[in-house]
Design an enzyme around this catalytic site. Structure first.
Site, mmCIF file in Angstrom:
data_model
loop_
_atom_site.group_PDB
_atom_site.id
_atom_site.type_symbol
_atom_site.label_atom_id
_atom_site.label_comp_id
_atom_site.label_asym_id
_atom_site.label_seq_id
_atom_site.Cartn_x
_atom_site.Cartn_y
_atom_site.Cartn_z
ATOM 1 N N PHE B 246 -38.464 -19.611 -37.313
ATOM 2 C CA PHE B 246 -37.955 -19.173 -36.005
ATOM 3 C C PHE B 246 -37.212 -17.852 -36.087
ATOM 4 O O PHE B 246 -36.380 -17.544 -35.254
ATOM 5 C CB PHE B 246 -37.081 -20.278 -35.378
ATOM 6 C CG PHE B 246 -37.677 -21.649 -35.534
ATOM 7 C CD1 PHE B 246 -38.869 -21.959 -34.885
ATOM 8 C CD2 PHE B 246 -37.108 -22.599 -36.360
ATOM 9 C CE1 PHE B 246 -39.459 -23.200 -35.053
ATOM 10 C CE2 PHE B 246 -37.702 -23.846 -36.539
ATOM 11 C CZ PHE B 246 -38.876 -24.147 -35.889
ATOM 12 N N GLY B 474 -45.812 -23.147 -39.359
ATOM 13 C CA GLY B 474 -45.966 -24.311 -38.493
ATOM 14 C C GLY B 474 -46.631 -23.878 -37.201
ATOM 15 O O GLY B 474 -46.886 -24.671 -36.301
ATOM 16 N N THR B 475 -46.920 -22.583 -37.159
ATOM 17 C CA THR B 475 -47.510 -21.965 -35.981
ATOM 18 C C THR B 475 -48.958 -22.383 -35.766
ATOM 19 O O THR B 475 -49.493 -22.219 -34.673
ATOM 20 C CB THR B 475 -47.480 -20.450 -36.160
ATOM 21 O OG1 THR B 475 -47.990 -20.159 -37.479
ATOM 22 C CG2 THR B 475 -46.060 -19.918 -36.071
ATOM 23 N N THR B 642 -53.017 -26.501 -31.448
ATOM 24 C CA THR B 642 -51.808 -25.914 -32.039
ATOM 25 C C THR B 642 -51.099 -25.007 -31.035
ATOM 26 O O THR B 642 -49.877 -24.868 -31.077
ATOM 27 C CB THR B 642 -52.141 -25.138 -33.330
ATOM 28 O OG1 THR B 642 -53.123 -24.142 -33.021
ATOM 29 C CG2 THR B 642 -52.691 -26.055 -34.392
ATOM 30 N N GLN B 646 -47.198 -25.067 -29.869
ATOM 31 C CA GLN B 646 -46.288 -23.921 -29.909
ATOM 32 C C GLN B 646 -45.439 -23.847 -28.639
ATOM 33 O O GLN B 646 -44.240 -23.590 -28.697
ATOM 34 C CB GLN B 646 -47.092 -22.613 -30.017
ATOM 35 C CG GLN B 646 -47.568 -22.305 -31.397
ATOM 36 C CD GLN B 646 -46.489 -21.592 -32.187
ATOM 37 O OE1 GLN B 646 -45.438 -22.157 -32.471
ATOM 38 N NE2 GLN B 646 -46.728 -20.366 -32.538
ATOM 39 N N GLY B 710 -50.686 -13.725 -28.487
ATOM 40 C CA GLY B 710 -49.681 -14.444 -29.285
ATOM 41 C C GLY B 710 -48.825 -15.337 -28.410
ATOM 42 O O GLY B 710 -48.709 -15.120 -27.203
ATOM 43 N N GLY B 712 -45.945 -17.561 -30.013
ATOM 44 C CA GLY B 712 -44.889 -18.262 -30.751
ATOM 45 C C GLY B 712 -43.563 -18.276 -30.021
ATOM 46 O O GLY B 712 -42.737 -19.152 -30.226
ATOM 47 N N GLU B 713 -43.338 -17.272 -29.181
ATOM 48 C CA GLU B 713 -42.000 -17.109 -28.624
ATOM 49 C C GLU B 713 -41.885 -17.370 -27.130
ATOM 50 O O GLU B 713 -40.833 -17.754 -26.635
ATOM 51 C CB GLU B 713 -41.485 -15.718 -28.992
ATOM 52 C CG GLU B 713 -41.179 -15.739 -30.467
ATOM 53 C CD GLU B 713 -41.085 -14.403 -31.148
ATOM 54 O OE1 GLU B 713 -39.992 -13.867 -31.192
ATOM 55 O OE2 GLU B 713 -42.113 -13.925 -31.660
#
Lengths: 234, 746
Positions: B246, B474-475, B642, B646, B710, B712-713
């Site tokens: 993170f 873990g992404t 996945t 996320q 993307g 992830g965030e």
């Protein structure tokens, strides 16, 4: 340095259960092993057993401060035989070695994870005689004669345990680091009969933190595995 | 055979079996013979000088191999100070080398390292080190550090002080509806369940291997090589799995340098597993923020001014800054005037770093709460207010956004949630005795592009191995890159092996800024083009090939495992046949690492909408989030399963941010008083409801050939505001300092 942990003066402890009642929580192995534990570590200092229990945080670091007054604590080595995943292992270890460190550092069974070393995250969860415990809060020497099952012992050959298969299918993890603890915990949660509803699974799986946030998928995985594993009468 | 569907297949993780069986090896789990253990001693003052360190008792403990302090620590070589993650230089948020002098700059700073044969010996010996200090008055708050305040012009080359139009005049205009409020977020700590850790193993005095838990193997390699004066190729970093990060494993922190130097001095490999306690000081955190939002809008809800003034902290030995306003208000809504001001105060607190959506996460919390307050002032529906101020063009760059589908996200989210049934009146909705609140907010995160390269080995049995020094935190990177490789190379998914997490592989950037899927995906695409060209070169020279004497430029992939003439697909040849006839077992290509192409005609940004429900017992106002609907627009979703995880993960971390997470410090000493997972409340299973995740939009091929921006965030952006807005709807009480704990609602 343990700047926030002060040594405990044993004179202040008169009349207090030296385990702080934590035998029930299997801090020192299965119930009834406290005497065995004290015997095992007699060469060091009884303060070791008092520290963590009374601090209430299970911190071995807390005990450390006490142990120093006992003198040559770090030289002691003890012998222990552990039965893990159906195999016996003879170990020569420092009596302060936790079950988790025995698994990871002495037996290369690194599936059990260290996430806090304080019994707060559940990543180190293993099964001892079928019950789930935090192996970081339990000293290895207290587990002679116990049947210990770790994540490495769940699958049968290439065939995954139903809980493992369900975690894989439902993406019940991301980084995978809390996963062995979650899976061991889920196996016990199901056999305890605590996986009969989503709400029950959420509650009884809340001792295992997942920072990646896979909880809804963990619930789905446990639910599916539960449906394939008849629960014991509870 | 490019993948043009919005959502790719829902496969289980390719690395999943290793993870569910405990076979996946994380950094400190590698078996290195004769490995010793490092244990640190930390300062218990926030500022001052070390006047003496007594180490004799520690050294006398059996098994102790070395005790290092600033008095005997070998010197590190210099490494440049300001470094980023795109080019490969590596990231140092804390610029001072560990144990390099007698200065103490924050509480918890490492002041000694003990190396011993066992964990128990090292831990015990460390407890015997006695440190004496000459303490000085530390600066701990924004107020105390006001004379040292800095207003940085840029953050990673992006301007952070914004002035568009005339905000001051609009904010004075009596005909406009205005709100002005200050929002506070506390220090938050990443707390991945895998604590940071490193094994340092010197193979000889010039060759070092590190098994390091990192988001940036190439960065660690570069910084370690320069800090220790080694040839780059003599430093190897290995990290096939990361147990969550993170952001806190992006920079090289002090324990990595300590492990390397401790190992050199002790003459044995050294393992350092950072304690959970030290994860609160030695591996970064999200700085606390204070943000003041001033909004002015016409009576029909058209924004005329947004002013976002944000204040954050950094450490005296670092340079990290969290850009809240520029990364939220600077991109979010159309308004003729926008002003963003950012101020950073250096205080004697450990060094902050990027934590999931740095800037965007606290920034959207403040902006999206302010928008809710404005909607209420206007008596307007919160979704309608946002639609009225939707920005087709980037509000401060004035170029159109590419593949922006935020309106659809609002619409689908509202439908799935049942938003139309919301009674806007406060405290109006109930479930039995429980107060029910519904809130929403916008999510946003920019699409970042960095540079990477990939190597492909294609074999005559039609299997392929693809390598890049990227990371899976873990992404789902292993799975997504296997998927992209399969699509781009034209090799069946089951026959692709994707390898990552080794500095030996071609360059991969830091796994941060949600850049990896697009950046590494582009590198795989480029390698696939090279592969097809290399196969074509063999085929056109081969008289037995249907492609004999064809022009190379006319040839491309026409089906899985086949290249052919793109305009006349009757002429094609299989990879396997081409290789076999050429007498080759395999063919290998590698794409080139080059700076990413800039497209200045468009802006690339991901979007989303969160809708959430909370239930609160009015007698003991503990907030339970009972329902979340999140709709995201992130370009192509490469790996459906996945990707959903996320977003769920971001939302979950946002629930913690909104309701429970806070690292507090003793205002007198600067010592963190919250340093474990019993006091720092990350959400548990019982805190998190079902999270309904959907995706809208289209692949963003203007951004990259994969079409992916993307993700992830973005999941954590906006969610804390959605929850805070729902709490207000339920209770009528506006809490403007996170976390929203029960005491603030009583």
């Amino acid at each position: 340095m343990n700047d926030d942990l002060q040594p405990i003066d044993p004179s202040e402890l008169a009349g207090i259960d030296p385990t702080g009642g934590l035998d029930e929580l299997l801090i020192f192995g299965h119930p009834g092993t406290r005497r065995h534990f004290l015997k095992q570590v007699a060469g060091t200092s009884a303060a070791i057993s008092l520290g963590p229990a009374l601090m209430g945080i299970g911190s071995i670091e807390a005990a450390e401060t006490d142990a120093t007054s006992g003198g040559n604590a770090s030289a002691a080595v003890t012998h222990v035989q552990l039965r893990i995943n159906g195999r016996d292992h003879k170990l020569e270890i420092d009596p302060r070695t936790t079950l988790l460190d025995a698994l990871r550092e002495h037996l290369q069974l690194t599936g059990s994870k260290k996430g806090c070393d304080h019994g707060q995250c559940g990543a180190c969860t293993v099964l001892v005689n079928g019950r789930r415990i935090n192996s970081c809060l339990s000293l290895a020497v207290t587990h002679e004669g116990d049947e210990i099952t770790t994540i490495e012992g769940l699958a049968t050959g290439d065939e995954l345990h139903p809980v493992q298969a369900a975690f894989l299918e439902h993406d019940g993890f991301q980084c995978g680091y809390c996963t062995p603890g979650q899976i061991c915990s889920a196996v016990a949660c199901i056999s305890e009969g605590h996986a009969r509803s989503d709400a029950e699974i959420r509650e009884w799986m809340s001792g295992n933190l997942c920072r990646c946030g896979a909880y809804p998928n963990i619930v789905a995985a446990v639910k599916e595995a539960q449906s394939k594993t008849p629960a014991k009468a509870s | 055979m490019s993948a043009t569907t919005l959502i790719g297949p829902a496969r289980s993780r390719v690395d999943g079996r290793l993870k569910v069986t405990g076979a996946a090896k994380y950094s400190v789990e590698f078996e290195v013979p004769k490995c010793a253990y490092g244990w640190t001693v930390e300062s218990n003052i926030a500022k001052g000088k070390i006047t003496a360190i007594e180490t004799k008792a520690a050294q006398a403990v059996p098994g102790v191999l070395a005790v290092l302090t600033h008095l005997n620590m070998p010197k590190f070589k210099e490494a440049p100070k300001k470094e980023g993650g795109g080019g490969g230089a590596g990231i140092r948020n804390e610029e001072r080398f560990p144990l390099s002098d007698d200065g103490v700059y924050y509480a918890g700073q490492y002041v000694a390292l003990v190396v011993a044969e066992t964990i128990e010996q090292a831990r015990h010996a460390a407890s015997l080190v006695r440190v004496s200090y000459a303490p000085e008055e530390p600066l701990l708050t924004m107020e105390a550090a006001v004379r040292k305040a800095d207003k940085p012009k840029k953050n990673n080359d992006t301007p952070v002080q914004i002035n568009k139009g005339d905000v001051a005049t609009a904010l004075k205009d009596a005909s406009l509806v205005k709100i002005e409020q200050t929002y506070i977020t506390p220090t938050e700590t990443h707390n991945p369940i895998e604590m940071s850790g490193t094994i340092a193993h010197w193979e000889d005095d010039q060759k070092l291997t590190l098994y390091d838990a990192t988001q940036f193997v190439k960065g660690v390699q570069n910084i370690l090589a320069r800090s220790l004066g080694l040839e780059l190729e003599n430093v190897r970093i290995i990290c096939p799995f990361v147990g969550g990060a993170f952001g806190c494993k992006g920079a090289v922190w002090m324990h990595v340098l300590l492990a390397a130097m401790g190992s050199k001095v002790a003459g044995v490999p050294v393992k350092m597993h950072v304690t959970r306690r030290n994860m609160f000081v030695g591996a970064g955190h999200r700085t606390p923020t204070r943000q003041t939002l001033s909004l002015a809008a016409t009576k029909d809800g058209k924004l005329q001014a947004i002013q976002h003034v944000s204040e954050t902290l950094t450490s005296p030995v670092g340079q990290f800054t969290e850009s809240c306003g520029s990364r939220s208000t600077g991109v979010m809504y159309e308004s003729p005037s926008i002003r963003v001001e950012e101020t950073v105060y250096p205080v004697n607190v450990s060094t902050p770093t990027f934590m999931r959506a740095p800037g965007e996460c606290p920034g959207t919390y403040a902006l999206e709460c302010a928008m809710d307050e404005l909607a209420i002032a206007l008596k307007m529906d919160p979704v309608a207010l946002r639609l009225a101020n939707h920005a087709d063009n980037h509000p401060t760059k004035n170029v159109p956004f590419s593949a922006k589908h935020l309106r659809e996200a609002y619409q689908l989210g509202a439908e799935k949630f049942g938003w139309s049934k919301r009674n806007p009146e406060l405290r109006s909705m109930r479930d039995g005795d429980l107060l029910v609140g519904w809130g929403m907010a916008t999510a946003t995160y920019p699409a970042h592009k960095m540079s990477a390269a990939a190597k492909v080995i294609l074999r005559a049995d039609n299997s392929a191995t693809v390598q890049c020094a990227t990371h899976d935190l873990g992404t789902g990177a292993y799975t997504a890159f296997t998927q992209i490789s399969s699509e781009q190379l034209g090799v069946p998914f089951e026959k692709v092996t994707f390898e990552l997490g080794k500095s030996d592989f071609p360059f991969g950037p830091v796994a941060g800024g949600s850049n990896s899927t697009g950046t590494v995906g582009t590198a795989i695409h480029e390698a696939a083009v090279l592969l097809h060209k290399a196969l074509a070169e063999l085929a056109v020279k081969d008289s037995k090939s249907p492609l004999y004497n064809t022009k190379i430029e006319e040839i491309g992939m026409v089906a899985e495992g086949r290249i052919g003439i793109v305009t006349d697909q009757t002429k094609s040849d299989s990879y396997a046949d081409i290789l076999k006839r050429a007498g080759r077992d395999s063919i290998e290509v590698q794409s080139e690492q080059k700076p990413p192409e800039e497209n200045k005609k468009q802006a690339f940004q991901s979007w989303g909408a969160h809708f959430c429900e909370v239930k609160i017992d009015p007698l003991l106002p503990r907030v339970q989030v009972t329902r979340v609907v999140s709709v995201m627009n992130c370009g192509r979703i490469v790996s459906a399963k996945t990707a959903r995880s996320q977003i769920m993960g971001g939302v979950t971390m946002g629930i913690g941010m909104a309701l429970t997470e806070e690292t507090s410090y003793d205002p007198a000493t600067g010592l963190p008083v919250i340093r474990n997972l019993a006091d720092y409340h990350v959400p548990t299973n019982a805190d998190v409801p079902e999270i309904d995740v959907s995706f809208v939009g289209e692949p963003d091929f203007a951004f990259n050939p994969i079409g992916a921006r993307g993700m992830g965030e973005i999941g954590i952006t906006g969610i804390a505001a959605a929850i805070a807005n729902a709490v207000y709807h339920a209770t009528g009480k506006r809490v403007r300092d996170l976390p929203i704990t029960p005491d603030k609602l009583i």
